[in-house]
Write an enzyme that holds these catalytic residues in place. Structure first.
Site, PDB file in Angstrom:
ATOM      1  N   CYS A 260       5.965  -0.340  -2.799  1.00 43.41           N
ATOM      2  CA  CYS A 260       5.361   0.125  -1.539  1.00 43.41           C
ATOM      3  C   CYS A 260       5.088   1.616  -1.741  1.00 43.41           C
ATOM      4  CB  CYS A 260       6.330  -0.065  -0.378  1.00 43.41           C
ATOM      5  SG  CYS A 260       6.877  -1.761  -0.154  1.00 43.41           S
ATOM      6  N   ALA A 261       3.998   1.945  -2.382  1.00 42.05           N
ATOM      7  CA  ALA A 261       3.929   3.231  -3.064  1.00 42.05           C
ATOM      8  C   ALA A 261       3.274   4.387  -2.309  1.00 42.05           C
ATOM      9  CB  ALA A 261       3.226   3.053  -4.393  1.00 42.05           C
ATOM     10  N   ALA A 262       2.339   4.112  -1.402  1.00 39.17           N
ATOM     11  CA  ALA A 262       1.554   5.221  -0.835  1.00 39.17           C
ATOM     12  C   ALA A 262       2.384   6.038   0.165  1.00 39.17           C
ATOM     13  CB  ALA A 262       0.315   4.666  -0.141  1.00 39.17           C
ATOM     14  N   GLY A 265       4.571   9.901  -3.267  1.00 43.34           N
ATOM     15  CA  GLY A 265       5.525  10.967  -3.603  1.00 43.34           C
ATOM     16  C   GLY A 265       6.599  10.499  -4.575  1.00 43.34           C
ATOM     17  N   LYS A 266       7.181   9.337  -4.305  1.00 43.51           N
ATOM     18  CA  LYS A 266       8.269   8.859  -5.175  1.00 43.51           C
ATOM     19  C   LYS A 266       7.714   8.354  -6.498  1.00 43.51           C
ATOM     20  CE  LYS A 266      11.184   7.715  -1.239  1.00 43.51           C
ATOM     21  NZ  LYS A 266      10.123   7.776  -0.202  1.00 43.51           N
ATOM     22  N   ASP A 311      -0.415  -6.936  -2.290  1.00 41.17           N
ATOM     23  CA  ASP A 311       0.682  -7.175  -1.339  1.00 41.17           C
ATOM     24  C   ASP A 311       1.958  -7.447  -2.144  1.00 41.17           C
ATOM     25  OD1 ASP A 311       2.506  -8.315   0.507  1.00 41.17           O
ATOM     26  OD2 ASP A 311       0.824  -8.914   1.787  1.00 41.17           O
ATOM     27  N   ASP A 330      10.550   0.926  -1.347  1.00 39.85           N
ATOM     28  CA  ASP A 330      10.646   1.966  -0.307  1.00 39.85           C
ATOM     29  C   ASP A 330       9.889   1.384   0.882  1.00 39.85           C
ATOM     30  OD1 ASP A 330      11.123   4.400   0.907  1.00 39.85           O
ATOM     31  OD2 ASP A 330       9.325   5.330   0.068  1.00 39.85           O
ATOM     32  N   CYS A 383      13.367   4.957   5.564  1.00 42.54           N
ATOM     33  CA  CYS A 383      13.595   6.248   6.229  1.00 42.54           C
ATOM     34  C   CYS A 383      13.880   5.972   7.701  1.00 42.54           C
ATOM     35  CB  CYS A 383      12.426   7.203   6.026  1.00 42.54           C
ATOM     36  SG  CYS A 383      10.852   6.572   6.605  1.00 42.54           S
TER      37      CYS A 383
HETATM   38  C1  LIG Z   1       7.592   4.095   3.426  1.00 37.35           C
HETATM   39  S1  LIG Z   1       5.970   3.996   2.896  1.00 37.35           S
HETATM   40  C2  LIG Z   1       6.126   4.367   1.178  1.00 37.35           C
HETATM   41  C3  LIG Z   1       6.232   5.833   0.848  1.00 37.35           C
HETATM   42  C4  LIG Z   1       6.101   6.089  -0.655  1.00 37.35           C
HETATM   43  N1  LIG Z   1       7.070   5.329  -1.416  1.00 37.35           N
HETATM   44  C5  LIG Z   1       6.246   7.551  -1.004  1.00 37.35           C
HETATM   45  O1  LIG Z   1       7.321   7.990  -1.349  1.00 37.35           O
HETATM   46  O2  LIG Z   1       5.236   8.277  -0.908  1.00 37.35           O
HETATM   47  C6  LIG Z   1       5.691   2.269   2.853  1.00 37.35           C
HETATM   48  C7  LIG Z   1       4.317   1.873   2.295  1.00 37.35           C
HETATM   49  O3  LIG Z   1       4.315   0.449   2.142  1.00 37.35           O
HETATM   50  C8  LIG Z   1       3.011  -0.027   2.403  1.00 37.35           C
HETATM   51  N2  LIG Z   1       3.117  -1.477   2.667  1.00 37.35           N
HETATM   52  C9  LIG Z   1       3.335  -2.114   3.842  1.00 37.35           C
HETATM   53  N3  LIG Z   1       3.393  -3.440   3.647  1.00 37.35           N
HETATM   54  C10 LIG Z   1       3.239  -3.645   2.323  1.00 37.35           C
HETATM   55  C11 LIG Z   1       3.203  -4.804   1.500  1.00 37.35           C
HETATM   56  N4  LIG Z   1       3.360  -6.026   2.028  1.00 37.35           N
HETATM   57  N5  LIG Z   1       2.994  -4.650   0.168  1.00 37.35           N
HETATM   58  C12 LIG Z   1       2.836  -3.411  -0.375  1.00 37.35           C
HETATM   59  N6  LIG Z   1       2.841  -2.280   0.360  1.00 37.35           N
HETATM   60  C13 LIG Z   1       3.044  -2.402   1.682  1.00 37.35           C
HETATM   61  C14 LIG Z   1       2.573   0.823   3.570  1.00 37.35           C
HETATM   62  O4  LIG Z   1       1.165   0.814   3.685  1.00 37.35           O
HETATM   63  C15 LIG Z   1       3.146   2.198   3.192  1.00 37.35           C
HETATM   64  O5  LIG Z   1       2.194   2.934   2.487  1.00 37.35           O
END
Ligand SMILES: C[S@@+](CC[C@H](N)C(=O)[O-])C[C@H]1O[C@@H](n2cnc3c(N)ncnc32)[C@H](O)[C@@H]1O
Length: 448
Positions: A260-262, A265-266, A311, A330, A383
């Site tokens: 869950c990367a966007a 940062g991590k 996904d 994350d 978080c």
């Molecule tokens: C907490 S944020 C992640 C922050 C990121 N790890 C960072 O440190 O910058 C959670 C992310 O998961 C994405 N997300 C939500 N559902 C998801 C899914 N089913 N598969 C992959 N990503 C998903 C969201 O769009 C969001 O960008």
């Protein structure tokens, strides 16, 4: 004086309108508005404080406005509601604005946005000035309701935390959520001293973080003034988020999946920890957000960070036959540990969200667990500070996969962060105790 400061107030009103009317995120809306305006650093800081403070204290402001305006605040038009809240915030909470300036500038704003209601704005705020020392709040005997109003949090959230924290801690947490968080940078590998020197020569006073080895804290600068001084040796990342990344860790040659990367940062930190000599696959469900991860990899010149729009619940199919040495989940969550940075989240979330999100979090965890190689480690992190999204998700995963071992975070974190590890071995950071965002992270290992 009043004329000079109106620019900052207009930016604040425009931003608050976007949050109130369009449900925009305050930080994104404010960045956009500030980028389009030519404000000096002081006015940027004032606009930032007005937006964050008005949103954080909205519950208390609305409670008093119901009395002062003699009607329900929800029944007012959005611009009128926003101008009244921001004016009252300056009178009741933000001590550094002379109260009469707060009234005059609010009336000027009303003339611009809701001309017919300028008289009402004047009357309501002048009444607030006269009555501010006698305004009443709910009876402290009903602790949840009282704290909900006086610390400006929804009742369901105070009730949720009332079960977890002592009364003293609960109050401290609620008040800490209304404070401004420090701006924190993550130094690129071996660059912390250079980053500190770059900031010092730009006139920005900064200190080493207390807990994370690469953290640099800037206490007196709103993040929105930062891009003009951001040097090449650092990137924005909260200290708690840095600790979560350190808990997973990465080394040259390892294959890492960030599920869950966007905004990335991590993932970028993981690539840096491996000296850009491994592979970090950054999965993100939303294509535009996946593009932001790609952009960040390019900006930081990280060759080993690859962004994939997919996904996480079903991404195992994409990687058929491949396993990963490390996986970071994350998870998308209610974000209630980051209310200092996203004060509006308390008003947009509701009591059903933790349970609803915990199902998604479990599905994501189940989706990526088959990709963890024997001997590999996975960090599940959020978080937020709700049991449904933290302990319950991890508890379900351990029940379904009895072979998984729960590791103690102290084995992976620097000694400076050992005090943040709870008796179950999880990393847990708290705004009121640690002056950090509230994160929860557990490290799990699949035996070899
Ligand atoms: C907490 S944020 C992640 C922050 C990121 N790890 C960072 O440190 O910058 C959670 C992310 O998961 C994405 N997300 C939500 N559902 C998801 C899914 N089913 N598969 C992959 N990503 C998903 C969201 O769009 C969001 O960008």
């Amino acid at each position: 004086m009043v004329e000079e400061r109106l620019g900052a107030r207009q930016i604040a009103v425009e931003t608050l309108l976007r949050v109130d009317r369009d449900r925009a995120w305050a930080d994104a809306a404010l960045s956009g508005a500030l980028d389009a305006a030519a404000l000096d650093a002081r006015d940027r800081a004032l606009a930032t404080r007005l937006v964050y403070g008005t949103l954080a204290w909205q519950g208390l402001l609305d409670w008093h406005l119901a009395t002062l305006a003699n009607r329900k605040i929800a029944s007012l038009d959005s611009p009128l509601r926003v101008i009244l809240r921001m004016g009252l915030y300056q009178i009741l909470v933000l001590e550094r604005i002379p109260p009469h300036a707060a009234v005059d500038t609010s009336v000027d704003l009303a003339k611009r946005y809701v001309r017919a209601a300028a008289g009402m704005v004047n009357a309501v705020l002048r009444r607030a000035l006269r009555e501010r020392s006698t305004l009443s709040t709910p009876d402290p005997a009903d602790m949840v309701r009282h704290l909900s109003v006086t610390t400006s949090h929804p009742e369901w959230l105070v009730r949720e935390w009332h079960h977890r924290f002592s009364p003293t801690e609960l109050r401290a947490l609620l008040l800490a959520n209304n404070q401004a968080a420090a701006t924190v940078l993550r130094a690129r590998p071996a660059c912390r001293d250079r980053l500190l020197a770059d900031l010092a020569s730009a006139g920005v006073s900064a200190t080493r973080g207390r807990f994370a080895p690469d953290a640099v804290r800037i206490d007196d600068l709103g993040a929105h003034a930062l891009p003009t001084v951001l040097p090449e040796h650092g990137t924005l990342q909260s200290e708690a988020s840095q600790l979560v990344t350190a808990l997973l860790g990465a080394e040259p040659g390892l294959r890492v999946l960030d599920a869950c990367a966007a905004p990335g940062g991590k993932a970028a930190y993981l690539a840096d920890l491996a000296d850009d000599r491994g592979l970090v696959v950054a999965v993100e469900r939303h294509p535009r957000r996946a593009a932001a991860v790609r952009h960040s990899a390019r900006r930081l010149q990280l060759q080993s960070l690859v962004s994939v729009a997919a996904d996480a619940r079903t991404c195992a199919q994409l990687f058929q036959g491949t396993t990963f040495d490390r996986i970071l989940v994350d998870a998308p969550c209610t974000g209630l540990g980051t209310l200092r940075a996203h004060p509006e989240a308390r008003w947009t979330r509701n009591a059903d969200d933790p349970g609803r999100l915990s199902e998604l979090q479990t599905a994501i965890l189940e989706g990526v667990l088959p990709l963890l190689r024997p001997g590999g480690a996975l960090v599940y992190a959020t978080c937020t500070l709700t049991e449904a999204e933290n302990e319950q998700v991890v508890g379900r995963a351990l029940a379904r996969h009895p072979a998984l071992e729960r590791e103690n975070a102290t084995a992976y974190l620097p000694s400076s962060a050992h005090g943040l590890v709870d008796p179950t071995g999880a990393l847990r950071t708290l705004p009121h105790r640690d002056d950090l965002d509230g994160f929860y992270a557990v490290r799990l290992r699949r035996p070899a």
